[in-house]
Design a protein around this motif. Structure first.
Motif, PDB file in Angstrom:
ATOM      1  N   LEU A   3       0.877  -1.174   0.000  1.00  0.00           N
ATOM      2  CA  LEU A   3       0.000   0.000   0.000  1.00  0.00           C
ATOM      3  C   LEU A   3       0.913   1.221   0.000  1.00  0.00           C
ATOM      4  CD1 LEU A   3      -2.658  -1.026   2.651  1.00  0.00           C
ATOM      5  CD2 LEU A   3      -2.814  -1.163   0.188  1.00  0.00           C
ATOM      6  N   THR A   6      -0.765   6.560  -2.717  1.00  0.00           N
ATOM      7  CA  THR A   6      -2.154   6.932  -2.540  1.00  0.00           C
ATOM      8  C   THR A   6      -2.393   8.295  -3.167  1.00  0.00           C
ATOM      9  OG1 THR A   6      -2.172   5.734  -0.467  1.00  0.00           O
ATOM     10  CG2 THR A   6      -3.947   7.319  -0.814  1.00  0.00           C
ATOM     11  N   LEU A  46      -3.941  10.048   2.456  1.00  0.00           N
ATOM     12  CA  LEU A  46      -5.113   9.198   2.645  1.00  0.00           C
ATOM     13  C   LEU A  46      -6.340  10.027   2.962  1.00  0.00           C
ATOM     14  CD1 LEU A  46      -3.538   6.325   4.768  1.00  0.00           C
ATOM     15  CD2 LEU A  46      -4.167   6.250   2.359  1.00  0.00           C
ATOM     16  N   ASN A  50     -10.615   4.889   1.451  1.00  0.00           N
ATOM     17  CA  ASN A  50      -9.512   4.641   0.531  1.00  0.00           C
ATOM     18  C   ASN A  50      -9.711   3.299  -0.160  1.00  0.00           C
ATOM     19  OD1 ASN A  50      -7.624   6.907   1.599  1.00  0.00           O
ATOM     20  ND2 ASN A  50      -8.349   5.824   3.398  1.00  0.00           N
ATOM     21  N   PHE A  52      -7.974   0.378  -2.519  1.00  0.00           N
ATOM     22  CA  PHE A  52      -6.676  -0.144  -2.915  1.00  0.00           C
ATOM     23  C   PHE A  52      -6.875  -1.346  -3.830  1.00  0.00           C
ATOM     24  CE2 PHE A  52      -5.970   1.750   1.289  1.00  0.00           C
ATOM     25  CZ  PHE A  52      -4.888   2.583   1.029  1.00  0.00           C
ATOM     26  N   ASN A  53      -6.432  -1.229  -5.080  1.00  0.00           N
ATOM     27  CA  ASN A  53      -6.517  -2.330  -6.037  1.00  0.00           C
ATOM     28  C   ASN A  53      -5.180  -3.059  -6.037  1.00  0.00           C
ATOM     29  OD1 ASN A  53      -6.811  -4.102  -8.125  1.00  0.00           O
ATOM     30  ND2 ASN A  53      -7.178  -2.560  -9.699  1.00  0.00           N
ATOM     31  N   GLU A  54      -5.139  -4.216  -5.418  1.00  0.00           N
ATOM     32  CA  GLU A  54      -3.917  -5.005  -5.373  1.00  0.00           C
ATOM     33  C   GLU A  54      -4.007  -6.216  -6.304  1.00  0.00           C
ATOM     34  OE1 GLU A  54      -2.204  -5.607  -1.573  1.00  0.00           O
ATOM     35  OE2 GLU A  54      -2.439  -3.515  -1.055  1.00  0.00           O
ATOM     36  N   GLU A  83      -2.456  -2.272  -9.365  1.00  0.00           N
ATOM     37  CA  GLU A  83      -1.284  -1.848  -8.627  1.00  0.00           C
ATOM     38  C   GLU A  83      -0.064  -2.123  -9.493  1.00  0.00           C
ATOM     39  OE1 GLU A  83       0.329  -2.985  -4.319  1.00  0.00           O
ATOM     40  OE2 GLU A  83       0.093  -4.656  -5.695  1.00  0.00           O
ATOM     41  N   VAL A  98      -5.103   3.219  -6.557  1.00  0.00           N
ATOM     42  CA  VAL A  98      -5.586   3.803  -5.312  1.00  0.00           C
ATOM     43  C   VAL A  98      -6.526   4.976  -5.605  1.00  0.00           C
ATOM     44  CG1 VAL A  98      -4.877   4.968  -3.184  1.00  0.00           C
ATOM     45  CG2 VAL A  98      -3.434   3.192  -4.155  1.00  0.00           C
ATOM     46  N   ALA A 144     -10.282   1.435   4.711  1.00  0.00           N
ATOM     47  CA  ALA A 144      -9.614   0.917   3.520  1.00  0.00           C
ATOM     48  C   ALA A 144     -10.504  -0.174   2.941  1.00  0.00           C
ATOM     49  CB  ALA A 144      -8.246   0.342   3.864  1.00  0.00           C
ATOM     50  N   ALA A 146     -10.009  -2.926   0.310  1.00  0.00           N
ATOM     51  CA  ALA A 146      -8.892  -3.544  -0.402  1.00  0.00           C
ATOM     52  C   ALA A 146      -9.387  -4.659  -1.315  1.00  0.00           C
ATOM     53  CB  ALA A 146      -7.887  -4.093   0.605  1.00  0.00           C
ATOM     54  N   MET A 149      -6.269  -8.115  -1.561  1.00  0.00           N
ATOM     55  CA  MET A 149      -5.175  -7.979  -0.591  1.00  0.00           C
ATOM     56  C   MET A 149      -4.936  -9.315   0.107  1.00  0.00           C
ATOM     57  SD  MET A 149      -5.083  -5.135   2.383  1.00  0.00           S
ATOM     58  CE  MET A 149      -4.092  -5.336   3.828  1.00  0.00           C
TER      59      MET A 149
END
Length: 170
Positions: A3, A6, A46, A50, A52-54, A83, A98, A144, A146, A149
């Motif tokens: 992470l 951002t 942040l 938030n 988060f594309n992992e 990501e 993000v 978050a 995610a 993740m």
């Protein structure tokens, strides 16, 4: 855990450069065992919510947050590129998996958070996720969401914390 970058939902190159500089300082601080520096710098970039594309795929969809009074306080479409590693990031790419949204929390209490991915977007067969989350300190706590993740049991995970390191410890 990656992470590491951002941006605000109104992404611009100034925010990206500011965050990348902060990450460099944060990386130095984290190697010295000082997560306080990392958290302080990440807090600048942040938001309250938030994403988060992992994963390795571009994800499109809608994020919705409903406050304790059952009023929708966030309903935004998003397009999250996958990501990327620092080696893969080029100067023309202003996003890195993000999105951040500010000024979402209206009061302490239980919020309903949901995500619905569009069309062919999915994470390990999942295209929707929702969770009731508790926000007690509206000025400190963040959410978050995610996607993919590894540290989270669900394919679309919801994590409440006060810092980036809280998200990493999920």
């Amino acid at each position: 855990m990656a992470l590491h970058q951002t941006l605000s939902s109104c992404s611009n190159s100034t925010n990206r450069r500011r965050f990348l500089a902060a990450c460099g300082v944060g990386l130095f601080g984290s190697t010295a065992g000082c997560t306080t520096i990392v958290d302080s710098l990440a807090d600048l970039a942040l938001g309250d919510v938030n994403l988060f594309n992992e994963t390795e795929d571009v994800l499109t969809g809608t994020v919705t947050i409903t406050d304790p009074g059952d009023e929708t306080v966030l309903s935004e479409s998003f397009e999250l590129p996958p990501e990327s590693d620092d080696d893969d990031t080029d100067g023309n790419n202003d996003e890195d998996g993000v999105a951040a949204y500010e000024d979402v929390w209206t009061e302490p209490g239980t919020y309903e958070a949901s995500v619905e991915l569009d069309g062919d977007s999915e994470v390990q067969g999942e295209s929707t996720g929702s969770e009731s989350i508790s926000i007690e300190d509206t000025s400190e706590e963040m959410l978050a969401i995610a996607f993919g993740m590894e540290e989270v049991d669900d394919e679309i995970g919801f994590i409440v914390g006060e810092s980036l390191s809280d998200f990493a410890q999920a």
